[in-house]
Design a protein around this motif. Sequence first.
Motif, PDB file in Angstrom:
ATOM      1  N   VAL A 217       0.822  -1.221   0.000  1.00  0.00           N
ATOM      2  CA  VAL A 217       0.000   0.000   0.000  1.00  0.00           C
ATOM      3  C   VAL A 217       0.850   1.261   0.000  1.00  0.00           C
ATOM      4  O   VAL A 217       1.861   1.345   0.703  1.00  0.00           O
ATOM      5  N   CYS A 218       0.410   2.251  -0.780  1.00  0.00           N
ATOM      6  CA  CYS A 218       0.937   3.611  -0.668  1.00  0.00           C
ATOM      7  C   CYS A 218      -0.228   4.557  -0.429  1.00  0.00           C
ATOM      8  O   CYS A 218      -1.235   4.525  -1.148  1.00  0.00           O
ATOM      9  N   VAL A 219      -0.113   5.395   0.594  1.00  0.00           N
ATOM     10  CA  VAL A 219      -1.139   6.371   0.953  1.00  0.00           C
ATOM     11  C   VAL A 219      -0.754   7.716   0.321  1.00  0.00           C
ATOM     12  O   VAL A 219       0.359   8.202   0.513  1.00  0.00           O
ATOM     13  N   LEU A 220      -1.686   8.298  -0.452  1.00  0.00           N
ATOM     14  CA  LEU A 220      -1.411   9.531  -1.192  1.00  0.00           C
ATOM     15  C   LEU A 220      -2.459  10.596  -0.906  1.00  0.00           C
ATOM     16  O   LEU A 220      -3.617  10.287  -0.608  1.00  0.00           O
ATOM     17  N   ASN A 221      -2.052  11.841  -1.049  1.00  0.00           N
ATOM     18  CA  ASN A 221      -2.935  12.997  -0.856  1.00  0.00           C
ATOM     19  C   ASN A 221      -3.692  13.279  -2.151  1.00  0.00           C
ATOM     20  O   ASN A 221      -3.109  13.720  -3.147  1.00  0.00           O
ATOM     21  N   TYR A 222      -5.001  13.061  -2.133  1.00  0.00           N
ATOM     22  CA  TYR A 222      -5.815  13.241  -3.341  1.00  0.00           C
ATOM     23  C   TYR A 222      -5.852  14.697  -3.788  1.00  0.00           C
ATOM     24  O   TYR A 222      -6.051  14.989  -4.964  1.00  0.00           O
ATOM     25  N   GLU A 223      -5.658  15.625  -2.849  1.00  0.00           N
ATOM     26  CA  GLU A 223      -5.736  17.050  -3.183  1.00  0.00           C
ATOM     27  C   GLU A 223      -4.422  17.599  -3.737  1.00  0.00           C
ATOM     28  O   GLU A 223      -4.355  18.778  -4.082  1.00  0.00           O
ATOM     29  N   ASP A 224      -3.385  16.786  -3.804  1.00  0.00           N
ATOM     30  CA  ASP A 224      -2.130  17.181  -4.427  1.00  0.00           C
ATOM     31  C   ASP A 224      -2.159  16.686  -5.878  1.00  0.00           C
ATOM     32  O   ASP A 224      -2.176  15.486  -6.128  1.00  0.00           O
ATOM     33  N   PRO A 225      -2.201  17.597  -6.863  1.00  0.00           N
ATOM     34  CA  PRO A 225      -2.360  17.163  -8.261  1.00  0.00           C
ATOM     35  C   PRO A 225      -1.260  16.230  -8.745  1.00  0.00           C
ATOM     36  O   PRO A 225      -1.517  15.315  -9.539  1.00  0.00           O
TER      37      PRO A 225
END
Length: 454
Positions: A217-225
């Motif tokens: 798993v990698c957790v990413l910030n959806y609000e960072d384009p």
Amino acid sequence: MDFNGKKVLVFGTGKSGIAAAELLQSQTTAELVLFEGNEKASKEEIRGKAPAFAEAALYIGSLPEEAMAALDIAVLSPGVPTDLPVVEQMRAKGVIIIGEIELAYQLSKGRVAAITGTNGKTTTTTLVGEIMEHYFSDVKVVGNIGIPYTSVAAQTGDETVTVAEISSFQLETIIDFAPEVSAILNITPDHLNRHHTMENYIRAKEDITKNQRPDQVCVLNYEDPVLREFGESAPVQVVFFSSKQKVQKGCYLQGEEIIYTDGMQDEFVVNVNELNILGVHNYENVMAATAMSVAMGVPVDKIREVLVQFQAVEHRIEYVTEKRGVKFYNDSKGTNPDAAIKAVQAMNRPTILIGGGYDKQSEYDEWIDSFDGKVKKLVLIGVTAEKIADCAKKHGFTDYVFARDLEEAVKICYDSAVPGDAVLLSPACASWDMFQSYEQRGRLFKEYVHGLKE
């Protein structure tokens, strides 16, 4: 990677170099070679830093050709640029170049969760560490947070959970490093003097996933384009977090509630009013920590127990005290405008702000714009004081004053504040013009605040 019987160079003799040398000495039969690039360094001082340094071959300032030719592996400390001529020469001779993160990973056991990003790494790493410690019996919190991974690698076992804060510098030198769960919190311009281009910086951050398996798993910030786009091609299972909208799988902010969804079922995590940390950026840190912890197997109710007890990391929008109805916050770790903007946005009352410091050639326009009626007065210190004042004036903000030093700045703020105000130290600049470090600056701020008479 086998270090036994190999000639291994440790490049750098600071905290990371000491930990790397001690790990190699205790866990392998490698022949240790030391290199310190500072030609003014003293051999006697270096050898006295650690027992592992006492007998090793030591080169200072330059590395002779014959010594370089005999090397098998070089371990770079995080502050050593990978494009230094001496590093390029070693690489051309077939020397394997790694960093202390890779060395520690090769010689440690157990499970790893790793966090990177431009801002928020330390808070998120600390929070994930506390959640893991609440649920698992053997947890190490390491990396860019100030504890070299190499200093604890020898104490890890199959049941150990290691939580690591990883910088872009450290990611430049990984080969096999593969966390079970990773996170990239955000990417904004930083360290371009080291990476040279934004593309190189982004690639270094995204490399945290390059050795992960497709089922990890990698957790990413959806609000960072940049990260939203990366999520479409990342070689892992992507879990998003968002402060603005519901995500298909991961964490999101719905009104004042943080929710976790597995794609089928939504589960309440915490109300933000129950948290002891302020600001949307901190809610994002909480969401990232929650998503990582769920991926590591921690139940949401156990995560919640830690979230409501968690206190701000020292020097990061750290609540200091309240005097005469005025609340004081220490954000000395706000050493760039983007971090300082987040601190201003986190304030929920009229704010008197202390800014200024060492000049990293930053621009302050967006920081001044973020004041947006919330910052009522700006007290400026340090080398950048005039530069920031000129920028503020250009943007129509004229309620600024200059202080000789931090102690005077604190007194000006206190004299100017009324009950219901906040005083915030968030300089948007590094500390090196007046202080040894941002930590020293923050601790002095707290000392001066506690010394104010009510």
